[in-house]
Design an enzyme around this catalytic site. Structure first.
Site, PDB file in Angstrom:
ATOM      1  N   LEU A 133      32.789  47.117 -40.616  1.00  0.00           N
ATOM      2  CA  LEU A 133      32.993  46.690 -39.750  1.00  0.00           C
ATOM      3  C   LEU A 133      31.207  46.266 -39.977  1.00  0.00           C
ATOM      4  O   LEU A 133      30.471  46.903 -40.268  1.00  0.00           O
ATOM      5  CB  LEU A 133      32.919  46.684 -38.156  1.00  0.00           C
ATOM      6  CG  LEU A 133      31.966  45.967 -37.120  1.00  0.00           C
ATOM      7  CD1 LEU A 133      33.106  45.615 -36.073  1.00  0.00           C
ATOM      8  CD2 LEU A 133      30.749  46.570 -37.073  1.00  0.00           C
ATOM      9  N   PRO A 138      20.605  42.272 -43.917  1.00  0.00           N
ATOM     10  CA  PRO A 138      19.003  42.279 -44.569  1.00  0.00           C
ATOM     11  C   PRO A 138      18.439  41.904 -43.503  1.00  0.00           C
ATOM     12  O   PRO A 138      16.848  42.663 -43.356  1.00  0.00           O
ATOM     13  CB  PRO A 138      19.000  41.887 -46.014  1.00  0.00           C
ATOM     14  CG  PRO A 138      21.089  41.707 -46.309  1.00  0.00           C
ATOM     15  CD  PRO A 138      21.253  41.528 -44.859  1.00  0.00           C
ATOM     16  N   GLY A 141      19.025  42.677 -37.959  1.00  0.00           N
ATOM     17  CA  GLY A 141      19.430  43.967 -37.949  1.00  0.00           C
ATOM     18  C   GLY A 141      19.238  44.491 -36.414  1.00  0.00           C
ATOM     19  O   GLY A 141      21.007  43.526 -35.835  1.00  0.00           O
ATOM     20  N   THR A 169      29.242  50.852 -42.693  1.00  0.00           N
ATOM     21  CA  THR A 169      29.830  52.226 -43.167  1.00  0.00           C
ATOM     22  C   THR A 169      31.106  51.946 -43.372  1.00  0.00           C
ATOM     23  O   THR A 169      31.635  51.138 -42.987  1.00  0.00           O
ATOM     24  CB  THR A 169      29.843  53.351 -41.743  1.00  0.00           C
ATOM     25  OG1 THR A 169      28.782  53.343 -41.712  1.00  0.00           O
ATOM     26  CG2 THR A 169      30.625  54.351 -42.035  1.00  0.00           C
ATOM     27  N   ARG A 190      25.989  32.033 -29.975  1.00  0.00           N
ATOM     28  CA  ARG A 190      27.564  31.374 -29.305  1.00  0.00           C
ATOM     29  C   ARG A 190      28.360  30.563 -30.863  1.00  0.00           C
ATOM     30  O   ARG A 190      29.254  30.191 -30.556  1.00  0.00           O
ATOM     31  CB  ARG A 190      27.562  30.224 -27.976  1.00  0.00           C
ATOM     32  CG  ARG A 190      26.783  30.571 -27.547  1.00  0.00           C
ATOM     33  CD  ARG A 190      27.881  31.493 -26.406  1.00  0.00           C
ATOM     34  NE  ARG A 190      26.706  32.234 -25.585  1.00  0.00           N
ATOM     35  CZ  ARG A 190      27.088  33.241 -25.318  1.00  0.00           C
ATOM     36  NH1 ARG A 190      28.510  34.151 -25.185  1.00  0.00           N
ATOM     37  NH2 ARG A 190      26.314  34.411 -24.098  1.00  0.00           N
ATOM     38  N   GLU A 253      31.144  51.552 -28.592  1.00  0.00           N
ATOM     39  CA  GLU A 253      30.981  52.435 -30.237  1.00  0.00           C
ATOM     40  C   GLU A 253      29.792  53.342 -29.491  1.00  0.00           C
ATOM     41  O   GLU A 253      30.262  54.480 -29.541  1.00  0.00           O
ATOM     42  CB  GLU A 253      30.072  51.117 -30.512  1.00  0.00           C
ATOM     43  CG  GLU A 253      29.731  51.845 -32.027  1.00  0.00           C
ATOM     44  CD  GLU A 253      28.886  50.831 -33.036  1.00  0.00           C
ATOM     45  OE1 GLU A 253      29.253  49.656 -33.161  1.00  0.00           O
ATOM     46  OE2 GLU A 253      28.270  51.285 -33.847  1.00  0.00           O
ATOM     47  N   ALA A 380      24.238  51.693 -34.055  1.00  0.00           N
ATOM     48  CA  ALA A 380      24.763  50.810 -32.748  1.00  0.00           C
ATOM     49  C   ALA A 380      23.764  50.804 -31.791  1.00  0.00           C
ATOM     50  O   ALA A 380      24.247  50.486 -30.233  1.00  0.00           O
ATOM     51  CB  ALA A 380      25.497  51.804 -31.842  1.00  0.00           C
TER      52      ALA A 380
END
Ligand SMILES: Cc1cc2nc3c(=O)[nH]c(=O)nc-3n(C[C@H](O)[C@H](O)[C@H](O)COP(=O)(O)OP(=O)(O)OC[C@H]3O[C@@H](n4cnc5c(N)ncnc54)[C@H](O)[C@@H]3O)c2cc1C
Length: 400
Positions: A133, A138, A141, A169, A190, A253, A380
């Site tokens: 995913l 950069p 985050g 990952t 949105r 998650e 996460a």
């Protein structure tokens, strides 16, 4: 004690016998099949390509997927416990499992149409395809939605993607990446839409494989999209629905992340008890010294409080349909992730302390767990983002 003897009770009192069986079987599989890989994976940043097909053959991919796609049709708790067992015996595989099973496949199952699922779900479930995913960039985050720069411009039956994703990952080994991009720059969060991108698509490339301090066997990469043409049929959900896909997916998650933390924490306390029983100083096992014993007692309390909260929140989130009661679910899953990361780091710090100089040595398993654990306060959503979600939801919803 042999280094692989399980000693911690694996299940909490809240589990049904079916769940206990799933956890016990996954634990045995992970101990026998995945544990032997972990040292080389960490030393050489090596990914064993047989892992995903093996997980698929065992029925551990698509745990929640409908049987029509080849899945097991089980619940979130079952998926979490498989991740717990894998992370316990091989944290790097645990992280790659989370990205494939939960971030990629889980979000697809919840949001993609049947035609897209028919094309990709069976391969992701038998392990012939590896999923990832791509949300983080950069410059984006913690503010992944607001700061997103990757764009997707419609051109006939295709979208043209341009941008960069980082810290992804499985990125270097993925066959498909669930990518978020802006289809409407003026609409802010949105205007975000999700796409499933096949990594064989011209314009897609892995800019670099990143070197990490922990979870080193799990491949992490920077991904480039340069005029990458994706069929409109690979759009996941409606245009502009990406923010809902992200937010609902993050709750699940965070639950699965907590199960991973539990697996690492269980392994850390098992290793620590064994070391405290075996290592002698001043003519006695170090576990006989009250200050060492106190560390073990505190580790145990942290493991068990994490277990109870994980099972409780996982049950509630698993029983709540995507998008329903979202603020409550988001608050509880963010709190769970916060507790999971904090408890885990407290546990790992004491685990290394009890191991003394041995714990500081790179090649020891407890050191590998320590280096791995820090991710769970960052990924996460960082600890600070988790606190922001909890506090802003509570302050906004409580009557004065
Ligand atoms: C090993 C690994 C695997 C990952 N896997 C994936 C993946 O598969 N897919 C994916 O999309 N992403 C992935 N990520 C990215 C991860 O989600 C981000 O690293 C994380 O969200 C933090 O973003 P950042 O690194 O840009 O930190 P930043 O957002 O730059 O944060 C830096 C610091 O500032 C703090 N901060 C930022 N904003 C605020 C604020 N408003 N209030 C208070 N403090 C704030 C943060 O808490 C942190 O302490 C992975 C990361 C790692 C390390």
């Amino acid at each position: 004690m042999s280094s692989t003897t399980p000693t911690t009770p694996l299940a909490g009192g809240l589990l049904t016998s079916d769940h206990r069986d799933i956890l016990a079987a996954a634990d045995e599989y992970a101990r026998n099949v995945l544990f032997p890989f972990q040292q080389r994976m960490d030393d050489e940043e090596w990914w064993p390509s047989e892992v995903f097909p093996s997980l698929g053959a065992q029925g551990y991919l698509g745990v929640q997927a409908p049987e029509a796609y080849g899945g097991a049709g089980l619940d979130l708790l079952s998926e979490g416990m498989v991740g717990q067992a894998i992370s316990r015996w091989n944290p790097a595989v645990g992280l790659s499992y989370l990205a494939h099973e939960n971030l990629c496949l889980g979000n697809l199952l919840a949001n993609a149409d049947d035609a897209l699922l028919q094309r990709f779900a069976p391969g992701l479930i038998d392990g012939s395809l590896v999923g990832a995913l791509g949300l983080t960039e950069p410059g984006a985050g913690s503010d992944a939605l607001g700061g997103m720069r990757t764009t997707a411009v419609r051109d006939g039956d295709e979208y043209v993607l341009n941008g960069t994703k980082i810290y992804i990952t499985n990125g270097p080994i993925a066959d498909v990446v669930l990518v978020y991009a802006k289809t409407d720059l003026a609409a802010g969060p949105r205007g975000i839409t999700a796409f499933l991108v096949e990594t064989t698509t011209p314009g897609f490339s892995v800019a670099q494989k990143l070197i990490k301090m922990g979870l080193r066997g799990s491949p992490t990469g920077e991904l480039l999209f340069e005029d990458c043409r994706v069929p409109a049929a690979n759009r996941v959900g409606e245009e502009g629905s990406g923010v809902a896909v992200v937010m609902n997916g993050l709750d699940r998650e965070r639950v699965c992340l907590a199960f991973s933390c539990l697996g690492l924490a269980e392994r850390a306390i098992d290793l620590t008890i064994a070391y405290a029983q075996d290592r002698e100083q001043f003519g006695s096992a170090i576990g006989s010294f009250q200050m060492v014993a106190a560390m073990i007692a505190e580790m145990y309390a942290d493991v068990e409080s994490l277990r109870s909260m994980t099972l409780d929140v996982a049950t509630e989130v698993g029983n709540t349909a995507f998008g329903v009661a979202h603020q409550h679910i988001a608050t509880r899953s963010a709190a769970l992730a916060l507790v999971a990361g904090n408890n885990l780091m407290r546990i790992l710090d004491k685990a290394v302390q009890v191991h003394g100089g041995m714990g500081f040595m790179w090649e020891t398993e407890v050191n590998r767990l320590y280096r791995a654990g820090k991710l769970y306060e960052i990924g996460a959503g960082t600890n600070e983002v988790r606190k922001s979600i909890i506090a802003s939801n509570l302050l906004a919803t409580r009557a004065r």
